[in-house]
Structure formats: C-alpha cells, structure tokens
Design an enzyme around this catalytic site. Structure first.
Site, PDB file in Angstrom:
ATOM      1  N   LYS A   1      57.915  42.337  31.113  1.00  0.00           N
ATOM      2  CA  LYS A   1      57.745  41.197  32.033  1.00  0.00           C
ATOM      3  C   LYS A   1      56.389  40.535  31.794  1.00  0.00           C
ATOM      4  O   LYS A   1      56.296  39.319  31.661  1.00  0.00           O
ATOM      5  CB  LYS A   1      57.817  41.688  33.463  1.00  0.00           C
ATOM      6  CG  LYS A   1      57.216  40.733  34.498  1.00  0.00           C
ATOM      7  CD  LYS A   1      57.324  41.240  35.908  1.00  0.00           C
ATOM      8  CE  LYS A   1      56.143  42.031  36.392  1.00  0.00           C
ATOM      9  NZ  LYS A   1      54.980  41.279  36.833  1.00  0.00           N
ATOM     10  N   ASN A   2      55.331  41.353  31.669  1.00  0.00           N
ATOM     11  CA  ASN A   2      53.976  40.777  31.601  1.00  0.00           C
ATOM     12  C   ASN A   2      53.624  40.256  30.223  1.00  0.00           C
ATOM     13  O   ASN A   2      52.559  39.685  30.027  1.00  0.00           O
ATOM     14  CB  ASN A   2      52.942  41.796  32.084  1.00  0.00           C
ATOM     15  CG  ASN A   2      53.055  42.008  33.588  1.00  0.00           C
ATOM     16  OD1 ASN A   2      53.781  41.289  34.269  1.00  0.00           O
ATOM     17  ND2 ASN A   2      52.368  43.011  34.091  1.00  0.00           N
TER      18      ASN A   2
ATOM     19  N   CYS B   1      47.860  37.717  47.249  1.00  0.00           N
ATOM     20  CA  CYS B   1      49.140  38.417  47.313  1.00  0.00           C
ATOM     21  C   CYS B   1      48.839  39.756  47.964  1.00  0.00           C
ATOM     22  O   CYS B   1      47.706  40.048  48.327  1.00  0.00           O
ATOM     23  CB  CYS B   1      49.753  38.572  45.924  1.00  0.00           C
ATOM     24  SG  CYS B   1      48.920  39.783  44.948  1.00  0.00           S
TER      25      CYS B   1
ATOM     26  N   ARG C   1      42.952  37.806  44.392  1.00  0.00           N
ATOM     27  CA  ARG C   1      43.313  37.402  43.015  1.00  0.00           C
ATOM     28  C   ARG C   1      42.950  35.934  42.742  1.00  0.00           C
ATOM     29  O   ARG C   1      43.800  35.077  42.564  1.00  0.00           O
ATOM     30  CB  ARG C   1      44.790  37.691  42.763  1.00  0.00           C
ATOM     31  CG  ARG C   1      45.075  39.190  42.909  1.00  0.00           C
ATOM     32  CD  ARG C   1      46.507  39.546  42.692  1.00  0.00           C
ATOM     33  NE  ARG C   1      46.853  39.471  41.271  1.00  0.00           N
ATOM     34  CZ  ARG C   1      48.068  39.752  40.815  1.00  0.00           C
ATOM     35  NH1 ARG C   1      49.016  40.071  41.663  1.00  0.00           N
ATOM     36  NH2 ARG C   1      48.353  39.670  39.526  1.00  0.00           N
TER      37      ARG C   1
ATOM     38  N   ASP D   1      48.565  49.171  36.968  1.00  0.00           N
ATOM     39  CA  ASP D   1      50.001  49.050  37.285  1.00  0.00           C
ATOM     40  C   ASP D   1      50.718  50.395  37.279  1.00  0.00           C
ATOM     41  O   ASP D   1      51.897  50.455  37.600  1.00  0.00           O
ATOM     42  CB  ASP D   1      50.688  48.110  36.283  1.00  0.00           C
ATOM     43  CG  ASP D   1      50.236  46.685  36.468  1.00  0.00           C
ATOM     44  OD1 ASP D   1      50.542  45.837  35.614  1.00  0.00           O
ATOM     45  OD2 ASP D   1      49.549  46.416  37.471  1.00  0.00           O
TER      46      ASP D   1
ATOM     47  N   ARG E   1      61.568  42.209  40.866  1.00  0.00           N
ATOM     48  CA  ARG E   1      60.626  41.342  40.146  1.00  0.00           C
ATOM     49  C   ARG E   1      60.331  41.894  38.767  1.00  0.00           C
ATOM     50  O   ARG E   1      60.094  41.144  37.824  1.00  0.00           O
ATOM     51  CB  ARG E   1      59.296  41.240  40.915  1.00  0.00           C
ATOM     52  CG  ARG E   1      59.403  40.613  42.260  1.00  0.00           C
ATOM     53  CD  ARG E   1      58.043  40.344  42.849  1.00  0.00           C
ATOM     54  NE  ARG E   1      57.262  39.486  41.949  1.00  0.00           N
ATOM     55  CZ  ARG E   1      56.105  38.923  42.272  1.00  0.00           C
ATOM     56  NH1 ARG E   1      55.583  39.133  43.453  1.00  0.00           N
ATOM     57  NH2 ARG E   1      55.454  38.164  41.434  1.00  0.00           N
TER      58      ARG E   1
END
Ligand code: EPZ
Length: 417
Positions: free
Chosen positions: A22-23, A117, A122, A304, A396
């Site tokens: 995803k990233n 968030c 951030r 993460d 997500r």
C-alpha cells in the site's frame, strides 16, 4: 459497518502470500500524474486507501481502466481540476502526494490540508517549505494549500526529519524541475526507493536511491511504463507475528525479507525461530521472551509494526518495553488490549508490557490501521470470541485479511454489524 469475529485460541498453519505494498503504490499512483501517456500497474491491491487515491486521481481527470484482474491503466491527458477536495483528502492523508506531481507537470495545485489523524497531528511543513525552495508560491487559505509556479527549479534541500511523504513529494516534484535537486537526509524506506524505480522507469534521472542523499536531474517530460510495486513488508510482519503468537508454523511469501531486517533481528533476539528465503520468511513454533523495542526511521524498527509487537509482548515470557519515537499518539491499541486482559502500563511514549497474559475475547474497537491488526492478533490468543468492530480501518491496508487468516486455518469471520 462490518466486524470480524475471531475465535481463540487459534492455531494457524500453511502458507500466505502477501499483497503488493500500500505504502509503495499510494505515492506511485500519484506519480502517474507526471506521465504524458498511459501507465500500467499490475497486482494493485484492492484496498480502501487505493480506492480513495483512485477516486482522487479520477476527480483530477485521470482515466483509470481495469485491463484485467489487478492490472490497471492510468492516463491523465489534461486536468479536469487541480483541486484535491477535503472530502477525499480527509480520509487519507497520503493524498498530499499529488501536490508535487501536480506542481511539476501542471504548475498549480489546490490540495486540502490533510488534518490530523488518530495517530498524531502529522503536519506537512517539510513538504511545503521545500517546495517553496523549488520555486513554488504557496499560501494556506481556508484549510487548503494553494500552490503555483511558472516552473519548479532544482534546489539543494535538507529535510529536518527523514519524512517518507516529504521525500516522495519532493522527489516527484524534482523530476520535471528545471535543473538538479539534491534531497539531503532523505527517507530510506523501501517504498521510497520503489517510487524512485518507478520514476526512473518513466524516464526520470535519479541517483542515490537507497541512500540519504538523492539527486534528481530534471527532464522535460516523463513517459508511460508498466510497473509492479514491491511486496508489503508491514503486512508480512503482521502475519509473521501472528505465527509467533499462536506458536504455529507458517510460511509468509511474496515480499523481500531484507526490507524487514530490523524486525526479523528483533524477533530472533526475542527467541523467534525464523527461516529467511529469497521472497519469504518461514515461522516455526518458538518460545518468545520479552525485549526492548524502539521505533525509528528505516532501517530502524518500523513504527507500523509497533502495535503488533505490543500484542506479541502480551504473550512473551517476561517484560517488554516498547517505545514509539515517530508518532505522538500511537498506543490506541493499548486500552483495547487491556480490556482483553493484557497487562500494559503506558509511561510517556513507552508501553511496559508484562508477558504471559491470558487474554479473554471481548468486543474491541479499531482506531488506526495497525492498532486494528494488533487486536486481530490478540483475538487469536484470547479465550473465546473477539468482535473486532469498525473493520473499515483494517480494509485500508490489509487485503482480504479475513480470507487470508481463514486460509491459514484461523476461525475468523466477517459479519455485518
Ligand atoms: C508514511 O507516513 C506511511 N504512510 C506511514 O504508514 C508510516 O507510519 C510513516 O511513513 C513512517 O514510516 C504512507 O506511506 C502512505 P512521515 P508519512 O512523513 O509519510 C513528522 C500506515 O500505517 N512530519 O515519515 O506521513 C510526522 O508528524 C501509515 O500504513 C513532520 O513533522 O510519515 C511524523 O511524526 C501510518 N512534518 C514523522 O514526521 C512533515 O512535513 C513521520 O512522518 C512530515 C512529517
């Protein structure tokens, strides 16, 4: 809203194949804005954040077509609008990565400020002040970043912090700038390097990938290409830890174990029996003892994977100290784990976890993506049913998480709330 019903204790076994990252794909899809013709992406994971990025790119004028399962063509001939609206950006802060490409190719952008968030404020100050050094005129009006330029120009930039997103935005902006840009103290994450490889495939002139100093020589235009992103090392780490928490033997395939060096080393220090292959890690039943974990920019221990390590530590022998150095509020999984019976104390930015907890299934709430994964892992060790609510957080970044764990023999079912 759906929930996942996890029955524990679960033994899992077999093989699981990790999706593409995803990233990596999120900035890469934004980078497709830079191409004068069609770009083809393969094995794009079916994730909520990817769908959000696709909605944003379509809003801007990109035509996206599914060529075949998981393979998509992206073509942005001319902008429909240069505005990335709040209702799209607020659901995914990575949308800010369209700023650099829009400025580079179309000389203007109006991007909603992402806002904070769950895990922290951030900010995007490092993105904005360095784009200004490249000749962008930037103002903040009504919650939007208004940016324009005649043409970005090469500059010597030094990041105060090796921000992943800032490195990605600035690298993309520099590909079409007039002259050479040097980014000092660049982020080293594998996803940044993968974006660099994609930009090079489109014709960008980039040196120093995988190093803290990236040099980009601006070119006149970038062409279409075919690209597939790297495997998702964070998803892989999540499955590796699930095997260790359930004392199972599983094989986690489809990613580069070198991208998880810090995680693998730490897990082995804590007693994990792991075998590394070219594109897999095999997990064997192991006796895990507590350890000390400090999150850091790559190649340090990734933030993460912090939440998943807290979940593992609840089952380890002895005490672990897990300290979060990247985000200011990334322990939302802790109160939920405590409700399941975990013995965790928060002191400043550290979680002190007493191992050997016998967890009990409970209804729990997802907050941020990785905290949610930690709750599913805890559910595999808990006695009874754990109802993991607001599963859209998981959607997500974890493709088919229910199917993949069920495929490993776990008792996990997705039900409508
Ligand atoms: C990327 O976020 C990842 N997201 C995050 O993954 C990951 O946790 C993070 O990098 C760190 O590895 C994507 O790649 C889409 P940063 P990003 O800019 O780019 C501060 C997940 O779970 N900062 O490296 O936003 C910031 O506040 C997500 O998949 C500034 O102060 O991370 C934070 O404390 C969560 N000013 C730190 O740097 C700036 O201008 C790291 O942020 C930019 C960042």
């Amino acid at each position: 809203m759906d929930k996942l019903v996890v029955k524990g204790p679960s033994r899992i076994e077999g093989e699981v194949t990790i999706s593409k990252a995803k990233n990596a794909y999120l900035p890469i899809l934004a980078g497709a804005i830079l191409a004068e013709d069609e770009v083809i992406f393969s094995e794009v994971p079916n994730l909520r954040d990817i769908r959000t990025m696709n909605n944003l790119l379509t809003h801007l004028g990109t035509v996206i077509e599914e060529k075949k399962a998981g393979e998509f063509s992206y073509f942005l001939n001319e902008l429909k609008t240069h505005e990335a609206p709040y209702d799209l950006v607020k659901t995914m802060r990575a949308s800010i990565c369209v700023l650099g490409p829009l400025l580079a190719r179309f000389k203007k952008a109006r991007v909603s400020l992402p806002g904070g968030c769950a895990i922290g404020t951030r900010p995007i100050d490092l993105h904005l002040k360095n784009l200004e050094k490249m000749g962008a005129e930037i103002t903040i009006e009504g919650g939007y970043v208004e940016a324009k330029t005649d043409r970005l120009k090469g500059a010597h930039l030094t990041l105060d912090f090796p921000s992943v997103g800032a490195t990605e935005n600035l690298m993309m902006a520099a590909t079409l700038a007039n002259g050479t840009t040097v980014i000092e103290n660049a982020a080293l994450e594998p996803e940044v390097t993968d974006l660099g490889h994609f930009l090079q495939r489109m014709g960008a002139k980039i040196e120093g990938l995988d190093s803290k100093t990236i040099t980009i020589h601006g070119v006149e235009k970038l062409n279409g290409c075919h690209f597939t992103a790297i495997g998702d090392r964070i998803e892989a780490a999540t499955y590796i830890i699930s095997g260790l928490m359930t004392n199972s033997q599983i094989k986690v395939k489809g990613f580069n174990p070198i991208h998880l060096d810090a995680v693998i080393e730490k897990l082995e220090q804590m007693g994990a029996k792991l075998e590394r292959g070219e594109d897999f890690v095999e997990v064997f039943p192991s006796k895990i003892v507590g350890g000390e974990i400090d999150t850091a920019p790559y190649p340090g221990f990734p933030t993460d994977v912090q939440a998943q390590m807290v979940a593992l530590a609840t089952q380890a022998e002895g005490t672990s100290i897990i300290t979060e150095h990247i985000f200011e509020n990334r322990f939302m999984h802790v109160p939920e784990l405590q409700r399941m019976g975990a013995n965790i104390t928060i002191k400043g930015n550290s979680a002190i976890v007493k191992g050997g907890a016998s967890l009990k299934g409970a209804p729990v709430m997802c907050t941020d993506l990785r905290a949610s994964a930690a709750l599913v892992l805890a559910g595999f060790c808990a006695e009874g049913e754990t109802h993991v609510q607001r599963v859209y957080h998981l959607d997500r970044g974890y493709e088919k998480i229910g199917e993949k764990f069920a495929g490993l023999g776990a008792t996990i079912e997705r039900v409508k709330e």
